[in-house]
Scaffold this active site. Structure first.
Site, mmCIF file in Angstrom:
data_model
loop_
_atom_site.group_PDB
_atom_site.id
_atom_site.type_symbol
_atom_site.label_atom_id
_atom_site.label_comp_id
_atom_site.label_asym_id
_atom_site.label_seq_id
_atom_site.Cartn_x
_atom_site.Cartn_y
_atom_site.Cartn_z
ATOM 1 N N SER A 1 0.845 -1.192 0.000
ATOM 2 C CA SER A 1 0.000 0.000 0.000
ATOM 3 C C SER A 1 0.880 1.240 0.000
ATOM 4 O O SER A 1 1.741 1.401 0.872
ATOM 5 C CB SER A 1 -0.895 -0.010 1.246
ATOM 6 N N CYS B 1 -10.558 2.175 22.719
ATOM 7 C CA CYS B 1 -11.280 3.117 21.860
ATOM 8 C C CYS B 1 -10.560 3.357 20.542
ATOM 9 O O CYS B 1 -11.197 3.575 19.520
ATOM 10 C CB CYS B 1 -11.478 4.434 22.576
HETATM 11 C C1 LIG Z 1 -2.171 -0.343 6.723
HETATM 12 C C2 LIG Z 1 -2.181 -1.798 6.558
HETATM 13 C C3 LIG Z 1 -3.077 -2.424 5.678
HETATM 14 C C4 LIG Z 1 -4.163 -1.671 4.956
HETATM 15 O O1 LIG Z 1 -3.694 -0.819 3.958
HETATM 16 P P1 LIG Z 1 -4.680 0.330 3.421
HETATM 17 O O2 LIG Z 1 -4.024 0.816 2.178
HETATM 18 O O3 LIG Z 1 -4.726 1.362 4.486
HETATM 19 O O4 LIG Z 1 -5.991 -0.294 3.164
HETATM 20 C C5 LIG Z 1 -2.997 -3.782 5.522
HETATM 21 N N1 LIG Z 1 -2.083 -4.507 6.180
HETATM 22 C C6 LIG Z 1 -1.202 -3.950 7.023
HETATM 23 C C7 LIG Z 1 -0.195 -4.811 7.715
HETATM 24 C C8 LIG Z 1 -1.223 -2.582 7.251
HETATM 25 O O5 LIG Z 1 -0.372 -2.047 8.108
#
Ligand SMILES: *Cc1c(COP(=O)(O)O)cnc(C)c1O
Length: 394
Positions: free
Chosen positions: A199, A326
């Site tokens: 991501s 929370c």
């Molecule tokens: C942030 C994260 C995700 C999700 O990624 P997004 O692009 O925010 O949907 C998935 N897996 C891990 C380990 C993450 O840290």
């Protein structure tokens, strides 16, 4: 802000990344599927180049790179897509109890749809054992999904060993590398994985764009039905700006990676040392050796509540995160802290500090200066802590 210590949640967008994205919001507005005029052909070429740019960074082939709208989407697609496409072979999936909610949520959905999921336990440091993976594999197992590095406590998992086990049993292996990119070398061949999620916003790219690497030959259902984009597997007019941002951010993340890792490790270890020395009744969560992600620090402080720490840190201009109730929007503390065996009350008093390649030593020093009085102040309000002090005096 005085110190941004939440790089495991998201990172800032680098200036060079924004610059790489801008042309696709202005001159290059063509649709990559419109080949009969110049601006469409430019877009089509960019589309091909960006797949290759990402592939080159992780040792893949361009046609094994599938752009998605997030890390969550990549994880969901990998798991559900493989499960439904291979259900004639079996209905068993193996994952761990410390995965990101994107993986756990997809697995829970599959459980409601006729699949069986084994959630492997981890040791006190969050480590998964390759032997336990092997023991859990049955003749019904079609998929193993285990993260490269944990987002809360920074445990780096023995991915290439697990990959060997999966290969020997002809089971498809997916890894969520969202936290690993930019913090360690990622090469799909060295790791031996069949699928890998990333991501962009976790490595100084834009939000809303990710990648699922799918090794050629892996049987997976199409995610979005419609046009022929992404070899027909994920229809939607390409988000070229986002893709260009991800590709540029990935290239930058891997430039001088060893130097950046050394910098983040230095800051991480300074935080760990400073906090352990200055704050009594503290516990480092996750590994204390080389299997810890270079940028992650996670502590539990007895007799305090994570939310209160975050509030007081925010008042001092420090952005951080906690595994307490929370923050995650539920009553239970972090599933990861519970999985490594922490009792509820200790898990509730946890704090995650995550540095980045742009974090300065001044920021770290500032946190080491302001955190101890915050913990002390909160403990002074705790009746439990009062009792502890009274006992110490005796
Ligand atoms: C942030 C994260 C995700 C999700 O990624 P997004 O692009 O925010 O949907 C998935 N897996 C891990 C380990 C993450 O840290």
């Amino acid at each position: 802000m005085k110190a941004y210590m939440d790089n495991n949640a998201t990172t800032s967008l680098k200036k060079e990344v924004l610059e790489a994205m801008l042309p696709y919001y202005t001159e290059v507005y063509g649709n990559a599927s419109s080949k009969f005029y110049e601006v469409g052909r430019v877009a089509e070429k960019a589309n091909a180049d960006l797949h290759k740019a990402v592939a080159d960074q992780i040792g893949a082939k361009p046609n094994e790179i599938y752009f998605t709208a997030s890390g969550c989407e990549a994880d969901n697609w990998a798991i559900k897509g493989v499960a439904f496409a291979n259900k004639n072979k079996g209905n068993h999936i193996i994952t761990t109890s410390i995965e990101h909610h994107a993986v756990l949520g997809a697995c829970e959905f599959l459980e409601k749809n006729g699949f069986e999921v084994t959630y492997l336990p981890v040791d006190e440091f969050g480590r998964v054992s390759p032997e336990e993976v092997e023991n859990a594999i049955t003749d019904k197992t079609i998929l193993v999904s285990i993260m490269t590095a944990n987002n809360e406590i920074g445990t780096v998992e023995p991915i290439s060993e697990i990959a060997k086990v999966c290969k020997a049993h002809k089971v498809i292996f997916h890894t969520d590398s969202v936290q690993a990119i930019g913090h360690m070398k990622i090469d799909v061949n060295e790791m031996g994985v069949d699928m890998l999620s990333m991501s962009a916003h976790k490595f100084h790219g834009p939000k809303g764009v990710g990648v699922l690497y799918i090794k050629s030959g892996v049987k997976i259902d199409n995610l979005i039905h419609g046009g022929g984009q992404e070899r027909g597997k994920r229809a939607a007019t390409e988000n070229l700006a986002g893709m260009a941002g991800l590709a540029k951010a990935l290239e930058l993340a891997n430039t001088d990676l060893d130097k950046k890792i050394a910098h983040m490790k230095y800051l991480r270890d300074k935080l760990i040392k400073g906090i352990s020395e200055k704050i009594p009744y503290s516990r480092l969560n996750g590994p204390a050796d080389d299997t810890r992600l270079c940028n992650n620090v996670n502590f539990s402080f007895k007799y305090v509540e994570g939310e209160s720490i975050l509030m007081l840190l925010d008042m001092k201009g420090v952005a951080a995160s906690s595994g307490s109730a929370c923050a995650s929007g539920s009553l239970d503390p972090s599933h990861v802290l519970l999985a490594i065996g922490l009792p509820h009350e200790i898990a509730h008093g946890s704090l995650r500090l995550s540095v980045g390649d742009e974090t300065t030593e001044e920021e770290v020093d500032y946190v080491i200066e302001v955190l101890p009085p915050i913990i002390e102040r909160l403990r002074m309000m705790s009746p439990l802590y009062e009792e502890v002090l009274r006992k110490e005096v005796k």
